[in-house]
Design a protein around this motif. Structure first.
Motif, short mmCIF file in Angstrom:
data_model
loop_
_atom_site.label_atom_id
_atom_site.label_comp_id
_atom_site.label_asym_id
_atom_site.label_seq_id
_atom_site.Cartn_x
_atom_site.Cartn_y
_atom_site.Cartn_z
N TYR A 103 0.66 -1.36 -0.07
CA TYR A 103 0.16 0.06 0.09
C TYR A 103 0.70 1.35 -0.14
O TYR A 103 2.00 1.20 0.60
CB TYR A 103 -0.80 0.10 1.23
CG TYR A 103 -2.09 -0.74 1.04
CD1 TYR A 103 -3.45 -0.48 0.81
CD2 TYR A 103 -1.90 -2.28 1.67
CE1 TYR A 103 -4.51 -1.34 0.66
CE2 TYR A 103 -3.17 -3.14 1.33
CZ TYR A 103 -4.43 -2.71 0.90
OH TYR A 103 -5.30 -3.63 0.99
N ALA A 104 0.39 2.34 -0.56
CA ALA A 104 0.83 3.74 -0.61
C ALA A 104 0.10 4.47 0.35
O ALA A 104 -1.00 4.14 0.67
CB ALA A 104 0.85 4.22 -1.93
N VAL A 105 0.66 5.25 1.31
CA VAL A 105 0.43 5.94 2.26
C VAL A 105 0.24 7.45 2.18
O VAL A 105 1.43 8.12 1.91
CB VAL A 105 0.72 5.50 3.47
CG1 VAL A 105 -0.10 6.32 4.74
CG2 VAL A 105 0.72 4.01 3.64
N ILE A 106 -0.79 8.22 2.06
CA ILE A 106 -0.76 9.72 1.94
C ILE A 106 -1.68 10.19 2.90
O ILE A 106 -2.77 9.87 3.20
CB ILE A 106 -1.31 10.20 0.54
CG1 ILE A 106 -0.59 9.27 -0.61
CG2 ILE A 106 -1.37 11.54 0.25
CD1 ILE A 106 -1.29 9.18 -1.95
N GLY A 107 -1.52 11.57 3.61
CA GLY A 107 -2.10 12.19 4.55
C GLY A 107 -1.59 13.08 5.55
O GLY A 107 -0.22 12.95 6.02
N GLU A 108 -2.27 14.00 5.82
CA GLU A 108 -1.74 15.20 6.87
C GLU A 108 -2.44 14.70 8.21
O GLU A 108 -3.54 14.18 8.31
CB GLU A 108 -2.17 16.41 6.36
CG GLU A 108 -1.79 17.35 7.56
CD GLU A 108 -2.36 18.98 7.21
OE1 GLU A 108 -2.20 19.60 8.08
OE2 GLU A 108 -2.73 19.05 6.21
N LEU A 109 -1.48 14.52 9.42
CA LEU A 109 -2.12 14.41 10.50
C LEU A 109 -2.35 15.66 11.53
O LEU A 109 -1.59 16.71 11.25
CB LEU A 109 -1.03 13.43 11.25
CG LEU A 109 -0.88 12.07 10.97
CD1 LEU A 109 0.37 11.70 11.55
CD2 LEU A 109 -2.08 11.13 11.02
N SER A 110 -3.26 15.69 12.19
CA SER A 110 -3.66 16.58 13.23
C SER A 110 -3.02 16.06 14.57
O SER A 110 -2.63 14.99 14.69
CB SER A 110 -4.99 16.79 13.18
OG SER A 110 -5.91 15.68 13.81
N LEU A 111 -2.88 17.12 15.39
CA LEU A 111 -2.34 16.80 16.60
C LEU A 111 -3.10 15.65 17.51
O LEU A 111 -2.44 15.10 18.43
CB LEU A 111 -2.17 17.95 17.59
CG LEU A 111 -1.30 19.38 17.00
CD1 LEU A 111 -0.97 20.28 17.82
CD2 LEU A 111 0.16 18.67 16.49
N ASP A 112 -4.26 15.47 17.29
CA ASP A 112 -5.22 14.53 17.91
C ASP A 112 -5.13 13.23 17.14
O ASP A 112 -6.13 12.39 17.38
CB ASP A 112 -6.28 15.20 18.21
CG ASP A 112 -7.21 15.26 16.89
OD1 ASP A 112 -6.78 15.19 15.88
OD2 ASP A 112 -8.61 15.61 17.03
N SER A 113 -4.32 13.13 16.18
CA SER A 113 -4.20 11.91 15.44
C SER A 113 -5.41 11.77 14.37
O SER A 113 -5.41 10.61 13.65
CB SER A 113 -4.15 10.53 16.31
OG SER A 113 -5.38 10.09 16.78
N GLY A 132 2.36 -0.51 -9.44
CA GLY A 132 1.88 -1.68 -9.45
C GLY A 132 1.46 -2.19 -7.90
O GLY A 132 1.38 -3.23 -7.54
N LEU A 133 1.20 -1.14 -6.93
CA LEU A 133 0.87 -1.31 -5.63
C LEU A 133 -0.67 -1.71 -5.55
O LEU A 133 -1.48 -1.48 -6.58
CB LEU A 133 0.81 -0.23 -4.77
CG LEU A 133 2.33 0.38 -4.62
CD1 LEU A 133 2.30 1.75 -3.93
CD2 LEU A 133 3.22 -0.77 -3.77
N ARG A 134 -1.10 -2.43 -4.49
CA ARG A 134 -2.36 -3.07 -4.34
C ARG A 134 -3.42 -2.06 -4.06
O ARG A 134 -4.58 -1.94 -4.43
CB ARG A 134 -2.41 -4.14 -3.33
CG ARG A 134 -3.58 -4.53 -3.03
CD ARG A 134 -3.46 -5.81 -1.95
NE ARG A 134 -4.50 -6.16 -1.26
CZ ARG A 134 -4.89 -6.83 -0.25
NH1 ARG A 134 -3.67 -7.51 0.41
NH2 ARG A 134 -6.19 -7.17 0.35
N GLY A 135 -3.05 -1.22 -3.38
CA GLY A 135 -4.02 -0.07 -2.79
C GLY A 135 -3.22 1.22 -2.03
O GLY A 135 -1.96 0.94 -2.31
N VAL A 136 -3.99 2.23 -1.79
CA VAL A 136 -3.31 3.37 -1.03
C VAL A 136 -4.34 3.85 -0.26
O VAL A 136 -5.68 3.67 -0.14
CB VAL A 136 -3.45 4.41 -2.43
CG1 VAL A 136 -4.49 4.54 -2.94
CG2 VAL A 136 -2.82 5.72 -1.76
N LEU A 137 -3.74 4.32 0.83
CA LEU A 137 -4.58 4.60 2.15
C LEU A 137 -4.36 6.21 2.18
O LEU A 137 -3.45 6.85 1.97
CB LEU A 137 -3.94 4.33 3.33
CG LEU A 137 -4.21 2.85 4.11
CD1 LEU A 137 -3.79 1.95 3.30
CD2 LEU A 137 -3.50 3.04 5.49
#
Length: 510
Positions: A103-113, A132-137
């Motif tokens: 999986y590829a992972v993309i995202g910004e985090l806030s301080l409360d997770s 060629g990845l299966r999925g992405v978060l």
């Protein structure tokens, strides 16, 4: 311990696979990010640390090194927060997942997770699919936008613990699904229609030709003659976007953060009308971290420049290259980026500074010098790149008071679509040509056959109007489009005669 997580970045309007490597070693506690990270990426260590702790996980009190590879590509944005956090948890063996590398992972985090939305999700997901990845978060708010990319599982997550539990196999999450045909059905309704336009049959005919062949238009007329009204209705007669065009257009809006809320795919052709105070970077694109400008936001749609002479001259001049090439190239010391910019330009201007020149009911107060200075704000080479030049006179009372409605956009659009289908068949073997306006000299010679009467008219027009070689080719392209609207294979003299009248507004010096 060492952990590796796949992520993505945006390079121009295209996605680029990024490998996030996290190493946790003995030593004094520290958090170092390397790999040509921009300010927002370097600041992510504070967000990641707070998010991990507030999610209830233990943050390792060791020396942490994060490498973003390839190291020669500048990393911009906040989408690396989530992969960094998951990588730290994987390196500290809090997260033990056999599917993490899939999986590829993309995202910004806030301080409360919490996981926040990120710009440019669409091209990033396309890059993950190409890898060629299966999925992405992705952030849950971006899930529907990302799900328009087929062939990859899109998992929307709202918090860091949710992502950890999914990867550990504790709490499975279903992939987000999007009904593409339904999106096209819901979003293709226009609020305006050509039947609302009173009079101006000549202008409506010119815009029909422009829509059928992808030609640029310059309208000249007094204030209130309906130039803006007609221009805003041009998208209503253009063919529907194909899925590939919609995806290409949505990528640009995704990167710039201008994708409308709760809209995962742009299914109507864009209409952009920037103010005349816009800068060259705002129109063409650029900046410290180059982003697309208005010409790219109008890609596959219409760019309307009202009060054309009021735009700064150098701003108008930088439009020459995208009008010819259908793309904007922005060169920097580190790299060179290309933004797509294939659009129909519709420009409008007054005949003089006061706007009353040639109006039988109003007196013009401008001197000859003022009129000449006003018209000279638009250079000859720029006018040469505009196919259709037309006068839009004031609408008489008789037409305004007429209770009958004009021809609806649906009827005009049917003729335009039929003409475009002919062009699709004609250019089936030419990948870079989609309509008549994009033909080069070789294509004109191959596809634009003139009868003897047409050649005579064209020769006389060239001599009397002193037209340039570029104008000569544009007349033939316009005539080809007019012939397509009438479903004729050969360009006839009436087609050329009509095409010539759209070039009469050029100064005699050209």
């Amino acid at each position: 311990m060492l952990a590796k997580i796949m992520s993505s970045a945006v390079n121009g309007v295209d996605g680029l696979s990024i490998e996030v490597e996290i190493d946790i070693a003995f030593g004094l506690p520290s958090f170092t990010t390397v790999g040509l990270a921009e300010g927002a990426v370097r600041e992510s260590k504070e967000r990641v640390k707070a998010a991990i702790k507030n999610a209830g996980y233990e943050f390792p009190n060791r020396r942490i090194t994060v490498n973003l590879a390839p190291a020669d590509v500048k990393k911009v944005g906040t989408g690396y927060d989530l992969p960094m956090a998951l990588g730290i948890l994987a390196a500290s063996e809090t997260l033990i997942s056999p599917i993490l590398h899939q999986y590829a992972v993309i995202g910004e985090l806030s301080l409360d997770s919490g996981v926040r939305a990120t710009q440019g999700i669409l091209p990033m997901v396309m890059a993950a699919r190409s890898a060629g990845l299966r999925g992405v978060l992705v952030p849950k708010e971006n899930a529907h936008e990302a799900a328009v990319v087929a062939g990859i599982d899109v998992i929307g997550v709202a918090t860091l613990p949710e992502a950890v539990e999914f990867l550990n196999g504790v709490a499975p999450l279903p992939p987000t699904q999007v009904d593409i045909p339904r999106l096209f059905q819901e979003n293709t309704v226009h609020e305006v229609d050509f039947q609302e336009v009173k009079g101006q049959a000549h202008a409506k005919r010119a815009l029909e030709i422009a829509a059928a062949g992808g030609h640029n238009v310059l309208m000249k007329g007094p204030p209130g003659s309906g130039k803006t009204m007609v221009a805003r209705r041009l998208p209503t007669i253009l063919p529907d976007l194909s899925f590939e065009e919609a995806l290409e257009t949505t990528k640009i809006y995704s990167v710039t953060g201008l994708l409308p809320e709760k809209k995962s795919l742009l299914t109507t052709r864009p209409f952009r009308a920037p103010h005349h105070t816009i800068s060259d970077a705002g129109l063409i694109g650029g900046g410290q971290n180059p982003k697309p400008g208005e010409v790219s936001l109008a890609h596959n749609g219409v760019l309307f420049l009202d009060e054309l002479p009021e735009f700064k001259k150098h701003v108008l001049e930088v439009m020459r290259q995208p009008m010819e090439d259908g793309a904007v190239t922005i060169a920097r010391a580190a790299n060179s980026l290309a933004f797509p910019a294939r659009f129909i330009l519709v420009a409008a201007m007054n005949p003089c500074p006061c706007g009353n020149l040639g109006d039988p009911t109003r007196q013009c107060t401008c001197t000859a010098v003022q009129v000449q200075r006003y018209e000279s704000r638009i250079s000859g080479p720029l006018q040469d790149r505009i196919d259709l030049h037309l006068e839009v006179p004031a609408v008489p009372y008789k037409d305004l008071a007429d209770s009958q409605t004009g021809e609806p956009s649906s009827a005009i659009r049917a003729r335009v679509v039929a003409a475009r289908r002919l062009q699709e068949q004609r250019f089936a073997n030419r990948k870079q040509i989609y309509c008549n306006a994009q033909m080069g000299p070789r294509d004109i010679k191959q596809f634009c056959l003139l009868d003897s009467g047409s050649e005579d008219i064209l020769e006389k027009a060239m001599q009397r109007l002193r037209l340039s070689a570029r104008a000569f080719h544009r007349i033939i392209k316009i005539a080809r489009t007019i012939a397509d609207l009438e479903n004729h294979d050969t360009i006839r003299k009436n087609h050329v005669a009509e095409a010539v009248q759209y070039r009469r507004q050029e100064p005699a010096s050209r």
